[in-house]
Motif scaffolding. Structure first.
Motif, mmCIF file in Angstrom:
data_model
loop_
_atom_site.group_PDB
_atom_site.id
_atom_site.type_symbol
_atom_site.label_atom_id
_atom_site.label_comp_id
_atom_site.label_asym_id
_atom_site.label_seq_id
_atom_site.Cartn_x
_atom_site.Cartn_y
_atom_site.Cartn_z
ATOM 1 N N GLY A 8 38.780 42.110 39.959
ATOM 2 C CA GLY A 8 37.572 42.876 40.233
ATOM 3 C C GLY A 8 36.351 42.075 40.624
ATOM 4 O O GLY A 8 35.314 42.654 40.954
ATOM 5 N N GLY A 9 36.435 40.767 40.589
ATOM 6 C CA GLY A 9 35.281 39.969 40.990
ATOM 7 C C GLY A 9 35.083 40.017 42.495
ATOM 8 O O GLY A 9 35.879 40.596 43.230
ATOM 9 N N GLY A 10 33.983 39.411 42.946
ATOM 10 C CA GLY A 10 33.725 39.392 44.381
ATOM 11 C C GLY A 10 32.283 39.094 44.686
ATOM 12 O O GLY A 10 31.510 38.670 43.815
ATOM 13 N N ARG A 19 33.119 46.251 38.952
ATOM 14 C CA ARG A 19 33.861 46.558 37.732
ATOM 15 C C ARG A 19 34.968 45.527 37.566
ATOM 16 O O ARG A 19 35.850 45.428 38.420
ATOM 17 C CB ARG A 19 34.454 47.953 37.781
ATOM 18 C CG ARG A 19 35.134 48.387 36.486
ATOM 19 C CD ARG A 19 35.643 49.804 36.616
ATOM 20 N NE ARG A 19 36.117 50.350 35.359
ATOM 21 C CZ ARG A 19 37.372 50.762 35.138
ATOM 22 N NH1 ARG A 19 38.261 50.647 36.102
ATOM 23 N NH2 ARG A 19 37.706 51.274 33.971
ATOM 24 N N LEU A 20 34.887 44.790 36.472
ATOM 25 C CA LEU A 20 35.920 43.811 36.153
ATOM 26 C C LEU A 20 36.964 44.443 35.244
ATOM 27 O O LEU A 20 36.633 45.241 34.367
ATOM 28 C CB LEU A 20 35.314 42.594 35.465
ATOM 29 C CG LEU A 20 34.166 41.887 36.192
ATOM 30 C CD1 LEU A 20 33.727 40.647 35.403
ATOM 31 C CD2 LEU A 20 34.549 41.519 37.598
ATOM 32 N N SER A 21 38.204 44.049 35.461
ATOM 33 C CA SER A 21 39.303 44.521 34.630
ATOM 34 C C SER A 21 40.076 43.331 34.101
ATOM 35 O O SER A 21 40.149 42.289 34.754
ATOM 36 C CB SER A 21 40.246 45.417 35.436
ATOM 37 O OG SER A 21 39.585 46.540 35.941
ATOM 38 N N GLN A 119 35.539 35.159 39.893
ATOM 39 C CA GLN A 119 34.218 34.789 40.387
ATOM 40 C C GLN A 119 33.410 36.033 40.746
ATOM 41 O O GLN A 119 33.890 36.917 41.460
ATOM 42 C CB GLN A 119 34.342 33.894 41.624
ATOM 43 C CG GLN A 119 33.014 33.519 42.269
ATOM 44 C CD GLN A 119 32.208 32.552 41.430
ATOM 45 O OE1 GLN A 119 32.737 31.561 40.926
ATOM 46 N NE2 GLN A 119 30.916 32.832 41.271
ATOM 47 N N VAL A 120 32.193 36.066 40.257
ATOM 48 C CA VAL A 120 31.225 37.096 40.644
ATOM 49 C C VAL A 120 30.043 36.383 41.290
ATOM 50 O O VAL A 120 29.427 35.513 40.669
ATOM 51 C CB VAL A 120 30.755 37.922 39.425
ATOM 52 C CG1 VAL A 120 29.598 38.834 39.813
ATOM 53 C CG2 VAL A 120 31.917 38.731 38.864
ATOM 54 N N THR A 121 29.751 36.749 42.521
ATOM 55 C CA THR A 121 28.628 36.159 43.240
ATOM 56 C C THR A 121 27.692 37.262 43.698
ATOM 57 O O THR A 121 28.123 38.209 44.358
ATOM 58 C CB THR A 121 29.104 35.355 44.463
ATOM 59 O OG1 THR A 121 30.020 34.342 44.028
ATOM 60 C CG2 THR A 121 27.926 34.698 45.167
ATOM 61 N N VAL A 122 26.426 37.147 43.302
ATOM 62 C CA VAL A 122 25.414 38.142 43.657
ATOM 63 C C VAL A 122 24.420 37.484 44.601
ATOM 64 O O VAL A 122 23.751 36.513 44.227
ATOM 65 C CB VAL A 122 24.704 38.678 42.411
ATOM 66 C CG1 VAL A 122 23.735 39.793 42.803
ATOM 67 C CG2 VAL A 122 25.710 39.188 41.388
ATOM 68 N N SER A 123 24.329 38.010 45.793
ATOM 69 C CA SER A 123 23.413 37.441 46.783
ATOM 70 C C SER A 123 22.070 38.164 46.740
ATOM 71 O O SER A 123 21.999 39.356 46.460
ATOM 72 C CB SER A 123 24.017 37.542 48.176
ATOM 73 O OG SER A 123 24.194 38.899 48.530
ATOM 74 N N SER A 124 21.024 37.412 47.039
ATOM 75 C CA SER A 124 19.672 38.002 46.999
ATOM 76 C C SER A 124 19.280 38.605 48.334
ATOM 77 O O SER A 124 19.957 38.447 49.333
ATOM 78 C CB SER A 124 18.659 36.927 46.602
ATOM 79 O OG SER A 124 18.725 35.851 47.511
#
Length: 124
Positions: A8-10, A19-21, A119-124
């Motif tokens: 579920g990461g991305g 949503r991570l599982s 990995q979870v990456t949040v871009s601004s």
């Protein structure tokens, strides 16, 4: 052999949701507390949230409470982390953790298991 597998990461833009599982597989007697941790670059791994087998939840930091929701499905041996209003500061590798009870030679032992991370990456 017991394994925890996350998904579920991305990559998501700030303000978005993921949503991570995490599901446990293998042979075991029971699963006690399940949790999500995260590790940002250059930082130590930290607890995000945990949930007991009875559904009691704890959130480690006020910065995620209200934005993240941890839940579990005992029938599926799974734990989830719903993340909303994501911020660049949430960028990290997220790890699933579980305290799993294993029967061996007639006795019960509790072991700590980790997933390999997503990995979870949040871009601004």
């Amino acid at each position: 052999q017991v394994q925890l597998v996350e998904s579920g990461g991305g990559l998501v833009q700030a303000g978005g949701s993921l949503r991570l599982s995490c599901a446990a597989s293998g042979s075991f007697f029971n699963i006690n507390t399940m949790a999500w941790y995260r590790q940002a670059p250059g930082k130590q791994r930290e607890l995000v949230a945990s949930i007991t087998s009875g559904g009691g939840t704890k959130y480690a930091d006020s910065s995620v409470k209200g934005r993240f929701t941890i839940s579990r499905d005992n029938a599926k041996n799974a734990v989830y982390l719903q993340m909303t209003s994501l911020e660049p500061e949430d960028t990290a590798v997220y790890y699933c953790h579980a305290e799993i009870v294993v029967r061996s030679q007639g006795q019960l032992f509790t072991y700590s298991y980790w997933g390999s991370g997503t990995q979870v990456t949040v871009s601004s």
